[in-house]
Scaffold this motif. Structure first.
Motif, PDB file in Angstrom:
ATOM      1  N   ILE A   1     -28.459  -5.075 -18.746  1.00 48.67           N
ATOM      2  CA  ILE A   1     -29.665  -5.907 -18.688  1.00 48.67           C
ATOM      3  C   ILE A   1     -29.837  -6.525 -20.067  1.00 48.67           C
ATOM      4  CG2 ILE A   1     -31.317  -4.081 -19.352  1.00 48.67           C
ATOM      5  CD1 ILE A   1     -33.090  -5.078 -16.991  1.00 48.67           C
ATOM      6  N   SER A   2     -30.438  -7.718 -20.122  1.00 46.36           N
ATOM      7  CA  SER A   2     -30.635  -8.333 -21.437  1.00 46.36           C
ATOM      8  C   SER A   2     -32.066  -8.796 -21.582  1.00 46.36           C
ATOM      9  CB  SER A   2     -29.657  -9.488 -21.644  1.00 46.36           C
ATOM     10  OG  SER A   2     -29.640 -10.332 -20.526  1.00 46.36           O
ATOM     11  N   GLY A   3     -32.452  -9.081 -22.801  1.00 46.39           N
ATOM     12  CA  GLY A   3     -33.805  -9.540 -23.075  1.00 46.39           C
ATOM     13  C   GLY A   3     -33.883 -11.051 -23.059  1.00 46.39           C
ATOM     14  N   TYR A   4     -35.010 -11.575 -23.512  1.00 50.14           N
ATOM     15  CA  TYR A   4     -35.220 -13.014 -23.538  1.00 50.14           C
ATOM     16  C   TYR A   4     -35.056 -13.538 -24.961  1.00 50.14           C
ATOM     17  CZ  TYR A   4     -36.827 -12.368 -18.809  1.00 50.14           C
ATOM     18  OH  TYR A   4     -36.867 -12.055 -17.480  1.00 50.14           O
ATOM     19  N   SER A   5     -34.818 -14.851 -25.058  1.00 55.40           N
ATOM     20  CA  SER A   5     -34.497 -15.430 -26.360  1.00 55.40           C
ATOM     21  C   SER A   5     -35.674 -15.379 -27.331  1.00 55.40           C
ATOM     22  CB  SER A   5     -34.031 -16.876 -26.191  1.00 55.40           C
ATOM     23  OG  SER A   5     -35.037 -17.618 -25.537  1.00 55.40           O
ATOM     24  N   ASP A   6     -36.877 -15.106 -26.828  1.00 53.42           N
ATOM     25  CA  ASP A   6     -38.022 -15.014 -27.743  1.00 53.42           C
ATOM     26  C   ASP A   6     -38.224 -13.595 -28.275  1.00 53.42           C
ATOM     27  OD1 ASP A   6     -38.936 -13.744 -25.507  1.00 53.42           O
ATOM     28  OD2 ASP A   6     -40.781 -14.910 -25.308  1.00 53.42           O
ATOM     29  N   GLY A   7     -37.242 -12.732 -28.030  1.00 52.57           N
ATOM     30  CA  GLY A   7     -37.333 -11.376 -28.583  1.00 52.57           C
ATOM     31  C   GLY A   7     -38.115 -10.403 -27.719  1.00 52.57           C
ATOM     32  N   THR A   8     -38.439 -10.833 -26.491  1.00 48.18           N
ATOM     33  CA  THR A   8     -39.174  -9.938 -25.596  1.00 48.18           C
ATOM     34  C   THR A   8     -38.241  -9.429 -24.482  1.00 48.18           C
ATOM     35  OG1 THR A   8     -39.878 -11.705 -24.087  1.00 48.18           O
ATOM     36  CG2 THR A   8     -41.309 -11.220 -25.969  1.00 48.18           C
ATOM     37  N   PHE A   9     -38.717  -8.370 -23.815  1.00 49.84           N
ATOM     38  CA  PHE A   9     -37.991  -7.823 -22.666  1.00 49.84           C
ATOM     39  C   PHE A   9     -38.762  -8.071 -21.371  1.00 49.84           C
ATOM     40  CE2 PHE A   9     -36.872  -4.367 -19.728  1.00 49.84           C
ATOM     41  CZ  PHE A   9     -35.503  -4.555 -19.663  1.00 49.84           C
ATOM     42  N   LYS A  10     -40.073  -8.266 -21.485  1.00 46.74           N
ATOM     43  CA  LYS A  10     -40.954  -8.432 -20.322  1.00 46.74           C
ATOM     44  C   LYS A  10     -40.824  -7.239 -19.365  1.00 46.74           C
ATOM     45  CE  LYS A  10     -40.455 -13.511 -20.424  1.00 46.74           C
ATOM     46  NZ  LYS A  10     -41.099 -13.672 -21.729  1.00 46.74           N
ATOM     47  N   PRO A  11     -41.145  -6.028 -19.856  1.00 48.82           N
ATOM     48  CA  PRO A  11     -40.922  -4.803 -19.060  1.00 48.82           C
ATOM     49  C   PRO A  11     -41.721  -4.755 -17.761  1.00 48.82           C
ATOM     50  CG  PRO A  11     -42.257  -4.332 -21.013  1.00 48.82           C
ATOM     51  CD  PRO A  11     -41.732  -5.721 -21.171  1.00 48.82           C
ATOM     52  N   GLU A  12     -42.871  -5.439 -17.707  1.00 49.43           N
ATOM     53  CA  GLU A  12     -43.715  -5.370 -16.510  1.00 49.43           C
ATOM     54  C   GLU A  12     -43.373  -6.432 -15.477  1.00 49.43           C
ATOM     55  OE1 GLU A  12     -45.543  -2.804 -16.128  1.00 49.43           O
ATOM     56  OE2 GLU A  12     -44.999  -2.184 -18.157  1.00 49.43           O
ATOM     57  N   GLN A  13     -42.442  -7.310 -15.807  1.00 53.65           N
ATOM     58  CA  GLN A  13     -42.108  -8.395 -14.875  1.00 53.65           C
ATOM     59  C   GLN A  13     -41.338  -7.848 -13.674  1.00 53.65           C
ATOM     60  OE1 GLN A  13     -41.007 -12.304 -16.559  1.00 53.65           O
ATOM     61  NE2 GLN A  13     -39.040 -11.939 -15.554  1.00 53.65           N
ATOM     62  N   PRO A  14     -41.759  -8.206 -12.450  1.00 48.43           N
ATOM     63  CA  PRO A  14     -41.043  -7.716 -11.261  1.00 48.43           C
ATOM     64  C   PRO A  14     -39.630  -8.290 -11.174  1.00 48.43           C
ATOM     65  CG  PRO A  14     -43.198  -8.611 -10.673  1.00 48.43           C
ATOM     66  CD  PRO A  14     -42.929  -9.022 -12.085  1.00 48.43           C
ATOM     67  N   VAL A  15     -38.726  -7.503 -10.623  1.00 49.96           N
ATOM     68  CA  VAL A  15     -37.328  -7.916 -10.460  1.00 49.96           C
ATOM     69  C   VAL A  15     -37.168  -8.608  -9.112  1.00 49.96           C
ATOM     70  CG1 VAL A  15     -34.951  -7.055 -10.251  1.00 49.96           C
ATOM     71  CG2 VAL A  15     -36.531  -5.996 -11.889  1.00 49.96           C
ATOM     72  N   LYS A  16     -36.499  -9.766  -9.126  1.00 53.35           N
ATOM     73  CA  LYS A  16     -36.206 -10.487  -7.884  1.00 53.35           C
ATOM     74  C   LYS A  16     -34.908  -9.940  -7.275  1.00 53.35           C
ATOM     75  CE  LYS A  16     -39.199 -14.177  -8.689  1.00 53.35           C
ATOM     76  NZ  LYS A  16     -39.557 -13.943 -10.062  1.00 53.35           N
ATOM     77  N   ARG A  17     -34.707 -10.203  -5.994  1.00 52.61           N
ATOM     78  CA  ARG A  17     -33.517  -9.671  -5.314  1.00 52.61           C
ATOM     79  C   ARG A  17     -32.219 -10.193  -5.939  1.00 52.61           C
ATOM     80  NH1 ARG A  17     -33.923  -7.594   0.048  1.00 52.61           N
ATOM     81  NH2 ARG A  17     -32.017  -8.709   0.557  1.00 52.61           N
TER      82      ARG A  17
ATOM     83  N   ALA B   1     -39.879   3.941 -20.673  1.00 55.78           N
ATOM     84  CA  ALA B   1     -38.571   3.357 -20.373  1.00 55.78           C
ATOM     85  C   ALA B   1     -37.793   2.967 -21.620  1.00 55.78           C
ATOM     86  CB  ALA B   1     -38.755   2.127 -19.493  1.00 55.78           C
ATOM     87  N   SER B   2     -38.339   3.200 -22.828  1.00 56.20           N
ATOM     88  CA  SER B   2     -37.721   2.632 -24.043  1.00 56.20           C
ATOM     89  C   SER B   2     -36.257   3.048 -24.198  1.00 56.20           C
ATOM     90  CB  SER B   2     -38.526   3.005 -25.284  1.00 56.20           C
ATOM     91  OG  SER B   2     -38.516   4.407 -25.499  1.00 56.20           O
ATOM     92  N   GLY B   3     -35.974   4.328 -23.953  1.00 50.95           N
ATOM     93  CA  GLY B   3     -34.600   4.808 -24.125  1.00 50.95           C
ATOM     94  C   GLY B   3     -33.644   4.172 -23.140  1.00 50.95           C
ATOM     95  N   TYR B   4     -34.062   4.115 -21.866  1.00 51.87           N
ATOM     96  CA  TYR B   4     -33.177   3.527 -20.851  1.00 51.87           C
ATOM     97  C   TYR B   4     -33.024   2.018 -21.051  1.00 51.87           C
ATOM     98  CZ  TYR B   4     -32.979   7.911 -18.290  1.00 51.87           C
ATOM     99  OH  TYR B   4     -32.741   9.202 -17.934  1.00 51.87           O
ATOM    100  N   ILE B   5     -34.085   1.360 -21.492  1.00 54.47           N
ATOM    101  CA  ILE B   5     -33.979  -0.083 -21.738  1.00 54.47           C
ATOM    102  C   ILE B   5     -32.970  -0.337 -22.854  1.00 54.47           C
ATOM    103  CG2 ILE B   5     -35.209  -2.078 -22.691  1.00 54.47           C
ATOM    104  CD1 ILE B   5     -37.683  -1.133 -21.081  1.00 54.47           C
ATOM    105  N   GLN B   6     -33.098   0.388 -23.960  1.00 51.94           N
ATOM    106  CA  GLN B   6     -32.188   0.178 -25.080  1.00 51.94           C
ATOM    107  C   GLN B   6     -30.742   0.499 -24.672  1.00 51.94           C
ATOM    108  OE1 GLN B   6     -32.637  -1.405 -27.751  1.00 51.94           O
ATOM    109  NE2 GLN B   6     -30.762  -0.920 -28.884  1.00 51.94           N
ATOM    110  N   SER B   7     -30.570   1.611 -23.937  1.00 51.39           N
ATOM    111  CA  SER B   7     -29.211   1.981 -23.508  1.00 51.39           C
ATOM    112  C   SER B   7     -28.626   0.936 -22.558  1.00 51.39           C
ATOM    113  CB  SER B   7     -29.225   3.340 -22.807  1.00 51.39           C
ATOM    114  OG  SER B   7     -29.538   4.368 -23.713  1.00 51.39           O
TER     115      SER B   7
END
Ligand SMILES: [Zn+2]
Length: 468
Positions: free
Chosen positions: A109-125, A96-102
């Motif tokens: 979509i944005s990342g978290y303030s600690d510099g992570t994206f948390k790619p495995e975290q489930p999305v809530k409604r 997913a790296s390309g789609y995440i960056q794009s």
């Protein structure tokens, strides 16, 4: 060169794509024709927006943030080429790296303030509602307004009367349903769309497709100069109608006036690399600048500038330092250099001196437009850097002010001159003399530059993660 590339692109897009139009519907072993989401999942799978694994779709699984970015990225035709990202937990080799960056660059979509994206975290409604609002430009910015926009358009329904289920994880089946409805209004509840505008087709023969990419089947071909009306955008594609024909076409082939009610287009890809930031450490060589308590201004400001450089180096910005060593440059040489490399933003770094009793931080800008026309932007940049420096160093606030300095007055770009503190004042000097505090100052200048670009409408949100 640009024109040539566009011609090739246009030629490619209008090639007949008959291979796909005769393909059978994609089906999954666990989504048969009686499944509540069968139509929508089949539609997306037919356009390569969703895939299964080993013949199974897993409709009841949750959707991770990486999967959501990928599905939305495919729907919006974002650049999915695997590459380095701004996040320490998204490897360049990740699917997913390309789609995440794009998606981050487009503000979806944005990342978290600690510099992570948390790619495995489930999305809530609730989060899903915000993502779809951002991708399709509906304007909802938090869960409730975003969910209301989806409910109003017939894209989503609540889990029960009056409850959207904001905090429940969204399932792959439901994400697919909402995405399919956003793309193609015919899947929406009470399917209807408003068409308008006064548009014409520019291509000799334009394929109208059932979805927003050449992966989707062709439903019709329209000849050049055909009049069409538009309903909404899906990335660069447009849902159009013409004499009973409906479907999606690439917006590059349409000319004329779009209806005012259409959703907003995605922002252009972050052109940060086209922004040249000039960092100008004052003095140098035979000119030591001010001094106090055993340190010289020229060394303090050079070290601070090099620390700013290290931060800019982790961003797409282009940058240039007027000097990176203890060398002398005249003021006019600094301005000439900035202009010759096409500078867009100029930050000169200095330390002040008076009589030992004056103290504090201040940032100057050229307050009249007599010679440097960028008075307003210069003031914005000065305020942004001053605010960040005060928060970091907590020295006396001398404010921002008009300064008739050569590097501001004779420049032709937004330009500021930062006075970090007074080198001949004991309290200020202690910070100027400390490598740790100089790092704090460098981060403050970097953040001030980001704040300035953010205020000007650039998406720099993911670059705040480079400092804590
Ligand atoms: Zn100076």
């Amino acid at each position: 060169m640009k024109q040539f590339v566009i011609s090739i692109l246009l030629a490619f897009l209008i090639l007949p794509f008959t291979a796909n139009s005769s393909e059978a519907a994609v089906t999954f072993l666990d989504v048969d024709s009686s499944h509540r989401s069968y139509q929508e999942i089949s539609y997306l799978a037919g356009g390569n927006i969703v895939f299964g694994t080993g013949g199974y779709f897993d409709p009841n699984s949750s959707v991770t943030r990486a999967e959501a970015a990928t599905m939305l990225g495919r729907a919006m035709n974002l650049n999915g080429t695997k590459r380095a990202t701004m996040f320490k937990d998204v490897d360049s080799g990740s699917f997913a790296s390309g789609y995440i960056q794009s998606a981050v660059e487009k503000g979806i979509i944005s990342g978290y303030s600690d510099g992570t994206f948390k790619p495995e975290q489930p999305v809530k409604r609730g989060e899903m509602a915000i993502l779809i609002n951002r991708a399709f430009g509906y304007g909802g910015t938090e869960s409730i307004s975003a969910a209301n926009a989806l409910l109003e358009k017939g894209i989503a329904q609540g889990i029960s009367t009056g409850d959207f289920g904001y905090y429940l994880e969204i399932k792959r089946a439901d994400f697919s349903v909402f995405l399919a409805r956003a793309i193609n209004y015919k899947y929406r509840i009470n399917a209807s769309a408003e068409f308008g505008g006064d548009l014409q087709i520019m291509a000799d023969s334009l394929n109208v497709r059932s979805g927003p990419s050449t992966k989707f089947p062709i439903v019709h071909e329209l000849p050049i100069a055909t009049k069409v009306e538009a309903a909404y955008r899906v990335g660069d594609w447009v849902f159009i109608r013409s004499a009973g024909v409906e479907g999606l076409v690439h917006g590059a082939y349409l000319t004329g006036t779009y209806p005012s009610f259409m959703n907003k287009p995605l922002p252009a890809s972050t052109p940060l690399s086209e922004q040249m930031i000039i960092i100008d450490p004052g003095h140098g060589g035979k000119d030591p600048g001010a001094s106090g308590y055993g340190i010289q201004e020229k060394a303090v400001v050079l070290d601070t500038a090099l620390k700013v450089k290290a931060l800019l180096d982790k961003t797409p910005f282009s940058y240039k330092l007027t000097r990176e060593a203890d060398v002398y440059l005249s003021l006019s040489q600094r301005v000439s250099l900035a202009k010759s490399v096409g500078g867009d933003t100029f930050v000169s770094i200095h330390a002040n001196a008076f009589n030992g009793s004056a103290n504090g931080t201040e940032v100057y800008y050229y307050g009249t437009s007599a010679t440097n026309p960028y008075q307003s932007d210069s003031k914005k940049l000065a305020a942004a850097i001053q605010n960040r420096l005060l928060a970091a160093w907590k020295l006396y606030d001398r404010g921002i002010d008009h300064g008739d300095f050569h590097v501001l007055r004779e420049n032709s770009m937004p330009a500021v001159l930062v006075e970090l503190g007074f080198i001949d004042n004991k309290e200020d000097n202690e910070k100027l003399a400390s490598a740790w505090w100089r790092q704090e100052a460098a981060e403050a200048i970097y953040l001030g530059i980001l704040d300035y670009y953010n205020e000007k409408g650039y998406n720099v949100s993911y670059l705040y993660n480079n400092v804590n």
